[in-house]
Design a protein around this motif. Structure first.
Motif, PDB file in Angstrom:
ATOM      1  N   ASP A   1       0.713  74.911  72.257  1.00 19.53           N
ATOM      2  CA  ASP A   1       1.506  73.894  71.554  1.00 19.53           C
ATOM      3  C   ASP A   1       2.642  73.414  72.459  1.00 19.53           C
ATOM      4  O   ASP A   1       2.451  73.262  73.661  1.00 19.53           O
TER       5      ASP A   1
ATOM      6  N   ALA B   1       5.585  74.302  74.062  1.00 20.10           N
ATOM      7  CA  ALA B   1       5.997  74.855  75.355  1.00 20.10           C
ATOM      8  C   ALA B   1       4.802  74.971  76.294  1.00 20.10           C
ATOM      9  O   ALA B   1       4.869  74.573  77.468  1.00 20.10           O
TER      10      ALA B   1
ATOM     11  N   GLU C   1      -5.431  79.490  73.435  1.00 14.13           N
ATOM     12  CA  GLU C   1      -4.806  79.273  72.124  1.00 14.13           C
ATOM     13  C   GLU C   1      -5.622  80.050  71.095  1.00 14.13           C
ATOM     14  O   GLU C   1      -6.829  79.878  71.009  1.00 14.13           O
ATOM     15  N   LYS C   2      -4.926  80.882  70.330  1.00 19.46           N
ATOM     16  CA  LYS C   2      -5.701  81.746  69.416  1.00 19.46           C
ATOM     17  C   LYS C   2      -6.257  80.989  68.207  1.00 19.46           C
ATOM     18  O   LYS C   2      -7.245  81.391  67.612  1.00 19.46           O
TER      19      LYS C   2
ATOM     20  N   TYR D   1       0.330  70.297  68.093  1.00 23.11           N
ATOM     21  CA  TYR D   1       0.640  69.837  66.736  1.00 23.11           C
ATOM     22  C   TYR D   1       2.144  69.904  66.502  1.00 23.11           C
ATOM     23  O   TYR D   1       2.861  70.621  67.185  1.00 23.11           O
TER      24      TYR D   1
ATOM     25  N   VAL E   1      -4.902  86.049  73.481  1.00 29.74           N
ATOM     26  CA  VAL E   1      -4.522  87.003  74.541  1.00 29.74           C
ATOM     27  C   VAL E   1      -3.928  88.227  73.855  1.00 29.74           C
ATOM     28  O   VAL E   1      -2.944  88.127  73.106  1.00 29.74           O
TER      29      VAL E   1
ATOM     30  N   ASP F   1       9.763  79.175  71.377  1.00 30.27           N
ATOM     31  CA  ASP F   1      10.259  80.044  70.304  1.00 30.27           C
ATOM     32  C   ASP F   1      10.202  81.531  70.643  1.00 30.27           C
ATOM     33  O   ASP F   1      10.827  82.346  69.978  1.00 30.27           O
TER      34      ASP F   1
ATOM     35  N   LEU G   1      13.682  75.859  68.662  1.00 34.27           N
ATOM     36  CA  LEU G   1      13.588  74.458  68.233  1.00 34.27           C
ATOM     37  C   LEU G   1      12.692  73.659  69.184  1.00 34.27           C
ATOM     38  O   LEU G   1      12.433  74.080  70.317  1.00 34.27           O
ATOM     39  N   GLY G   2      12.294  72.480  68.701  1.00 28.54           N
ATOM     40  CA  GLY G   2      11.267  71.701  69.377  1.00 28.54           C
ATOM     41  C   GLY G   2      11.614  71.251  70.790  1.00 28.54           C
ATOM     42  O   GLY G   2      10.825  71.420  71.717  1.00 28.54           O
TER      43      GLY G   2
END
Ligand code: FAD
Length: 472
Positions: A11, A13, A34-35, A41, A81, A309, A326-327
């Motif tokens: 996502d 980062a 990506e799990k 998104y 992972v 995050d 934060l985004g």
């Protein structure tokens, strides 16, 4: 040949880093694990999707998997992972069919984000109890609210990515009438608005005296008054300890003054960084529980970076570590790390904890250090002033009360932080304060800033300048 740049987490980062590296060093192999099924998104849009302002889940995707692959990134969805071996420079990956495979890395970025906490609330596994973290939880909530008329996979959108089974299950249930929001942080407040738009009876529980703790009292008090005007029942100073259920479905919340019957609960009591995969690696965590990093996003282990995050950064005011999930923090750090791995060392940038929020018709903002205890812990002698001023010239239509609090260090006059609340473009004004913090300005220097003025936009003295005049 150099081993690949391996990114864990698809996502904000993770994909910012992967994209930047591919742009700067197209020949380097980049693998993103990506799990889940969703990638690229916007969590931030999910309250507005639940509310109904945004029609389809897929509207919240910045890039499709195909667009990511077109950038030359090797994207592997449904690959989790589960372990990292820094000595061998490998990660262990569990694939969708349960196989475990090893992947070598040259550089590794941990961008695994966070998960919503539910502990210590008992009963959080009951049907009808949600957290809002990710698109699948948003889809399930919207299906429950829209049931039975509009609740279907097609209605929520998201195509092949959506958790069809959960959407179908909630779509088949009777829609809820009363919701308890546990936690008065930004998720609780944004979701109060979303649930009210669906005509639910909304109860918000906050265990301390005020909602929105990081925004301080002046903001909280106006937000609380406004929430009540919008029909939200506030239960302040009230801790929810247990959720009651019948036949596996939530039926009530239990708290000091007694139980309340509800048929839906949203728990928004905070998030915790996803660091399990680093157990036993020697990668150091900070006091917040997130990964400690230096100014380039490097951990203490050679070749391992962390961003978003899951990572701490450096605070612009205190100079100490800070966890600000934060985004922009995530996107910015990811992009910087991509540049660094490509050979151009790029600092991830300090954080001020700048945040904005919509609470029905009110806008709130905060930045820097606004809590006096926190300021004292960082070695300052804090002093604050709160003013209320118009958002535009008094004679111009649409002017609204804007309340600004600024906090400074008494001796040096150095600005430490600020908050803002109002209904007329108040939130974005916090960027002036955030910029002043980055420039390490004193209150007198803020007072002398040449800010914009014309009647439709601002009074002659912008409310931030007025607050600086009063505090200076
Ligand atoms: P994430 O976006 O969480 O991505 C991490 C990814 O890693 C996930 O896809 C996860 O599945 C994957 N992953 C985890 N573990 C593994 C593993 N072991 N293997 C493989 N993959 C793994 N921020 C703002 O600035 N403004 C807002 O208005 C705002 N609103 C928000 C509203 C909500 C409801 C939520 C939940 C968040 C909001 N945020 C907001 C925060 C913002 O969305 C996050 O800061 C940002 O998404 C963090 O990006 P990230 O890449 O670090 O983590």
């Amino acid at each position: 040949m150099t081993d690949p740049f391996v990114v864990v987490g698809g996502d904000a980062a993770g994909l910012s880093a992967a994209s930047k590296l591919k742009r700067d060093d197209p020949d380097r192999e980049v693998i993103v694990f990506e799990k889940g099924r969703w990638v690229s998104y916007a969590h931030c849009g999910t309250p507005y999707f639940v509310k109904g302002d945004i029609e389809h889940l897929s509207d919240l995707l910045a890039l499709s998997p195909e667009e990511i692959e077109e950038r030359g990134i090797d994207l592997r969805r449904e690959h989790e992972v589960v372990a990292v071996s820094p000595d061998e420079r490998t990660v262990t990956v569990r694939t969708a069919d349960g196989d475990a495979v090893e992947q070598a890395y040259g550089d590794l970025l941990v961008a695994t984000g966070a998960h919503a906490a539910t502990s210590p609330i008992e009963g959080a596994a009951l049907d009808g109890v949600f957290t809002l973290h990710g698109l699948d939880s948003a889809a399930a909530i919207r299906a429950f609210l829209d049931a039975p008329d509009a609740a279907s996979v097609e209605a929520v959108g998201g195509g092949e990515y959506v958790d069809r089974e959960t959407v179908a299950r909630y779509g088949a249930m009777d829609p809820p009438e009363t919701v308890a929001l546990v936690g008065g942080g930004y998720v609780g407040i944004e979701m109060a608005e979303a649930f009210a738009a669906h005509d639910l009876d909304v109860h918000l529980f906050q265990r301390s005296a005020h909602v929105l703790q990081p925004f301080g009292e002046a903001v909280a008090e106006r937000v609380e008054e406004h929430l009540r005007e919008q029909g939200v029942t506030l239960h302040l100073d009230t801790e929810v300890d247990r959720l009651a259920g019948d036949d596996g479905r939530v039926t009530g919340v239990s708290f000091g003054d007694g139980p309340l019957d509800v048929d839906m609960v949203l728990v928004g009591i905070g998030i915790r960084p996803n660091t399990d995969l680093l157990a036993g690696t020697g990668v150091e965590l900070g006091d917040s529980g997130a990964i400690a990093t230096d100014e380039y996003g490097r951990t203490n282990v050679e070749g391992v970076y962390a961003a978003g995050d899951v990572a701490e950064d450096r605070h612009v005011v205190t100079g100490g570590p800070a966890w600000v999930p934060l985004g922009l923090t995530a996107n910015r750090a990811g992009r910087a790390i991509g540049g660094t791995v490509a050979g151009d060392p790029t600092p991830v940038g300090d954080v001020a904890g700048t945040a904005v929020l919509k609470a029905f018709d009110l806008e709130c903002g905060r930045t820097g250090v606004v809590d006096h205890e926190e300021a004292r812990e960082a070695g300052f002698d804090p002093v604050s002033e709160t003013i209320t001023a118009g958002s535009r010239s008094g004679y111009y239509p649409g002017a609204a009360e804007t309340t600004v609090t600024l906090t400074a260090d008494r001796d040096s006059g150095k600005l430490l932080g600020g908050t803002i609340v109002g209904s007329d473009r108040a939130a974005i004004r916090i960027d002036t304060v955030a910029t002043a913090l980055a420039g390490e300005l004193t209150v007198s220097e803020v007072e002398r800033l040449d800010l914009a003025y014309a009647p439709p936009f601002s009074p002659v003295w912008d409310p931030v300048l007025t607050a600086a005049k009063v505090l200076g």
